[in-house]
Design a protein around this motif. Structure first.
Motif, short mmCIF file in Angstrom:
data_model
loop_
_atom_site.label_atom_id
_atom_site.label_comp_id
_atom_site.label_asym_id
_atom_site.label_seq_id
_atom_site.Cartn_x
_atom_site.Cartn_y
_atom_site.Cartn_z
N VAL A 40 21.59 -12.01 5.37
CA VAL A 40 21.69 -13.13 6.31
C VAL A 40 20.63 -14.13 5.89
CG1 VAL A 40 21.45 -13.88 8.70
CG2 VAL A 40 22.55 -11.68 8.19
N SER A 41 21.05 -15.37 5.63
CA SER A 41 20.12 -16.40 5.14
C SER A 41 20.11 -17.59 6.08
CB SER A 41 20.53 -16.86 3.73
OG SER A 41 20.61 -15.77 2.84
N ALA A 42 18.93 -18.16 6.25
CA ALA A 42 18.77 -19.36 7.07
C ALA A 42 18.01 -20.41 6.27
CB ALA A 42 18.02 -19.04 8.36
N LEU A 43 18.35 -21.66 6.50
CA LEU A 43 17.67 -22.76 5.81
C LEU A 43 17.52 -23.92 6.78
CD1 LEU A 43 18.45 -23.99 2.21
CD2 LEU A 43 18.02 -25.62 4.03
N ILE A 44 16.30 -24.43 6.90
CA ILE A 44 16.01 -25.58 7.74
C ILE A 44 15.68 -26.76 6.83
CG2 ILE A 44 14.54 -26.56 9.54
CD1 ILE A 44 13.96 -23.69 10.47
N ALA A 45 16.40 -27.85 7.01
CA ALA A 45 16.17 -29.05 6.21
C ALA A 45 15.91 -30.23 7.14
CB ALA A 45 17.37 -29.34 5.31
N GLY A 46 15.21 -31.21 6.62
CA GLY A 46 14.94 -32.41 7.40
C GLY A 46 15.48 -33.64 6.71
N VAL A 47 15.95 -34.59 7.51
CA VAL A 47 16.38 -35.89 7.00
C VAL A 47 15.26 -36.87 7.27
CG1 VAL A 47 18.15 -37.69 7.08
CG2 VAL A 47 18.77 -35.30 7.55
N THR A 48 14.72 -37.47 6.21
CA THR A 48 13.58 -38.37 6.34
C THR A 48 14.01 -39.77 6.80
OG1 THR A 48 13.67 -39.16 4.05
CG2 THR A 48 12.45 -37.11 4.47
N GLU A 49 13.02 -40.63 7.04
CA GLU A 49 13.29 -42.00 7.45
C GLU A 49 14.13 -42.74 6.42
OE1 GLU A 49 9.10 -42.90 7.85
OE2 GLU A 49 9.39 -43.30 10.00
N GLU A 50 13.95 -42.36 5.15
CA GLU A 50 14.71 -43.01 4.07
C GLU A 50 16.10 -42.41 3.89
OE1 GLU A 50 11.67 -41.65 3.56
OE2 GLU A 50 10.52 -43.51 3.79
N GLY A 51 16.42 -41.42 4.73
CA GLY A 51 17.73 -40.78 4.63
C GLY A 51 17.82 -39.70 3.58
N LYS A 52 16.68 -39.25 3.06
CA LYS A 52 16.67 -38.21 2.04
C LYS A 52 16.55 -36.83 2.68
CE LYS A 52 14.70 -41.10 -1.62
NZ LYS A 52 13.60 -41.27 -2.60
N LEU A 53 17.14 -35.85 1.99
CA LEU A 53 17.10 -34.48 2.47
C LEU A 53 15.94 -33.73 1.82
CD1 LEU A 53 20.76 -33.11 2.51
CD2 LEU A 53 19.13 -33.03 4.38
N THR A 54 15.23 -32.95 2.61
CA THR A 54 14.16 -32.12 2.07
C THR A 54 14.17 -30.78 2.77
OG1 THR A 54 11.80 -31.99 1.62
CG2 THR A 54 12.45 -33.03 3.68
N VAL A 55 14.00 -29.72 2.01
CA VAL A 55 13.99 -28.37 2.57
C VAL A 55 12.63 -28.09 3.19
CG1 VAL A 55 14.13 -25.91 2.02
CG2 VAL A 55 15.70 -27.52 0.93
N LEU A 56 12.64 -27.61 4.43
CA LEU A 56 11.39 -27.34 5.15
C LEU A 56 11.07 -25.86 5.22
CD1 LEU A 56 11.90 -29.80 8.15
CD2 LEU A 56 10.68 -30.23 6.01
N GLY A 57 12.10 -25.02 5.30
CA GLY A 57 11.85 -23.60 5.43
C GLY A 57 13.10 -22.78 5.16
N THR A 58 12.89 -21.57 4.66
CA THR A 58 14.00 -20.65 4.41
C THR A 58 13.65 -19.28 4.94
OG1 THR A 58 13.16 -20.07 2.22
CG2 THR A 58 14.74 -21.89 2.33
N GLY A 59 14.67 -18.49 5.23
CA GLY A 59 14.46 -17.12 5.68
C GLY A 59 15.61 -16.24 5.25
N GLN A 60 15.34 -14.97 5.07
CA GLN A 60 16.38 -14.06 4.62
C GLN A 60 16.11 -12.66 5.14
OE1 GLN A 60 17.51 -14.39 0.45
NE2 GLN A 60 17.77 -12.18 0.32
N ARG A 61 17.18 -11.97 5.50
CA ARG A 61 17.08 -10.60 6.00
C ARG A 61 18.28 -9.81 5.50
NH1 ARG A 61 15.22 -7.44 10.53
NH2 ARG A 61 16.01 -5.36 10.08
N GLU A 62 18.05 -8.55 5.16
CA GLU A 62 19.17 -7.71 4.77
C GLU A 62 20.17 -7.64 5.92
OE1 GLU A 62 20.07 -3.12 3.26
OE2 GLU A 62 18.03 -3.73 3.84
#
Length: 421
Positions: free
Chosen positions: A20-42
């Motif tokens: 099971v995987s999770a990913l948190i991304a943010g959209v900046t003021e310029e409209g760009k995507l950046t990864v903020l955090g990830t998580g994973q569990r069996e």
């Protein structure tokens, strides 16, 4: 240099049979995507993509999301979730409206799309996606935005993706049990296609083979969209189980052996390279027994299962009409695509160009999450950012006339593939 301010948070959640995987991304003021955090569990409580134990699956979801939250330094309450189990069905309908030479206005487009929405018959299935694809003006096909143009007739191809209701609702129930709201349940092939396929590949025609732990999805893309797909109830975990069974070892050790020593290709040196194994004890009173096998023995087991799986993929591609010219490309993604030598082996076995698809378009994606196993997860973020129009969100409108049109561009693309042009 100041850190760009994040204006919007997006969270992706992929509940697979192995992880099971999770990913948190943010959209900046310029409209760009950046990864903020990830998580994973069996993964727990999931088999062949289906939730079989809500409590166990919910715990895995919470753990993966909490890991991503700690890394990102934020708390989230909404997610986009992937659905990869069997029962997915793709359908294309073409709707048409008479304009008598008038200029195409937004009201004409709204009416045409609303007519398509009302014409959807799920036949007992759950609608996952109902999206307009390409427009046609007086026979001129492949128009993405007809607004402002003059025409006698305007038609649109509408793509509907359906899923079996119970498995989708179990995924939704599991996520909500973890105190998260579901923004959307997205079909895994659509998400993966957004992350690992180029725009040109989706336009010209490509087959995307997503090799998960227990399920392999084969999807056909052309004209910029998913045309058709089918599901094979086998995956990379079946190779692991074969290794564990053949050598009497635990699954965990079999998985490590597959990842570090296994290959889809054979080599004469494999007969001389030796791997130490620890065979599982028959009872709690017995000690684990040590032993050795050669790489040739290991790869022999891998190839036996792989030959069967690639044979199923070949059959699926034929049924989907993906045959004919040698130049048509196949893209392999998913955790199973990480097996050494797989692209070369598949290229020889399928008789066409094969490459490994890795996620692109996300800045800051950790190296551990940059492989084909995380294509769907990354694609969920891209899907959420693009926010494709879904016909179910439209309100009803009225207009003088509409009718079902003759087969549109998308249907002709499907027919063209099956006719081997």
């Amino acid at each position: 240099m100041a850190t760009p301010k994040v204006e919007r948070l997006i969270t992706a959640l992929d509940i697979g049979s192995s992880k099971v995987s999770a990913l948190i991304a943010g959209v900046t003021e310029e409209g760009k995507l950046t990864v903020l955090g990830t998580g994973q569990r069996e993964s727990r409580g999931v088999k062949r993509g289906y939730v079989t134990d809500v409590q166990a699956a919910e715990l895995a979801v919470r753990t993966a999301v909490e890991q991503a939250e700690r890394m990102a330094g934020v708390n989230i309450d909404r997610v986009h979730v992937a659905f990869s189990a069997g029962g997915l069905t793709s359908r294309v309908t073409t709707m048409e409206v008479d304009l008598s030479g008038h200029r195409v206005g937004q009201e004409h487009i709204d009416y045409l799309l609303d007519s398509g929405r009302q014409g959807i018959d799920p036949e007992g299935k759950l609608i996952l996606h109902a999206q307009p694809a390409l427009y046609t003006l007086d026979g001129v096909e492949g128009i993405r935005n007809p607004k402002g143009l003059h025409a006698d007739q305007l038609s649109v191809d509408i793509h509907v993706l359906l899923g079996d209701p119970a498995p989708v609702r179990n995924i939704d129930m599991t996520v909500r049990a973890a105190h998260l709201e579901v923004d959307a349940v997205v079909a895994a092939p659509i998400a993966a296609g957004m992350a690992v396929l180029t725009e040109e590949e989706r336009e010209l025609g490509v087959a995307l083979v997503e090799m998960g732990a227990s399920v392999t999805n084969v999807a056909l893309f052309a004209g910029g969209m998913l045309l058709d797909l089918c599901t094979i109830p086998y995956g990379a975990a079946d190779i692991t189980d074969d290794i564990a069974s053949a050598f009497g070892i635990r699954r965990m050790q079999a998985e490590r052996m597959k990842c570090f020593h296994g290959s889809a290709l054979t080599n004469p040196r494999d007969n001389h390279d030796v791997i130490d194994v620890e065979r599982a004890a028959q009872s709690d009173d017995e000690e684990a027994e040590g032993g050795r096998i050669t790489k040739a023995q290991l790869n022999g087991v891998i190839r036996q299962r792989l030959d069967h799986l690639i044979g199923e993929i070949r059959t699926a591609l034929k049924e989907l009409g993906f045959s004919g010219p040698v130049g048509r490309q196949v893209v392999l993604t998913g955790g199973g695509a990480e097996l050494k030598g797989l692209a070369d082996y598949a290229q020889s076995a399928l008789g066409r160009t094969v490459r490994i698809g890795k996620p692109a378009g996300l800045r800051g994606l950790p190296e551990a999450h940059a492989g084909p196993a995380f294509g769907t997860l990354a694609g969920l973020i891209l899907y959420a950012v693009n926010e494709p129009l879904d016909l179910r969100s439209l309100s009803a409108v009225t207009q003088e006339s509409h009718r079902y049109a003759s087969p549109g561009l998308v249907k002709r693309l499907v027919h063209a593939f099956r006719a081997n042009f």
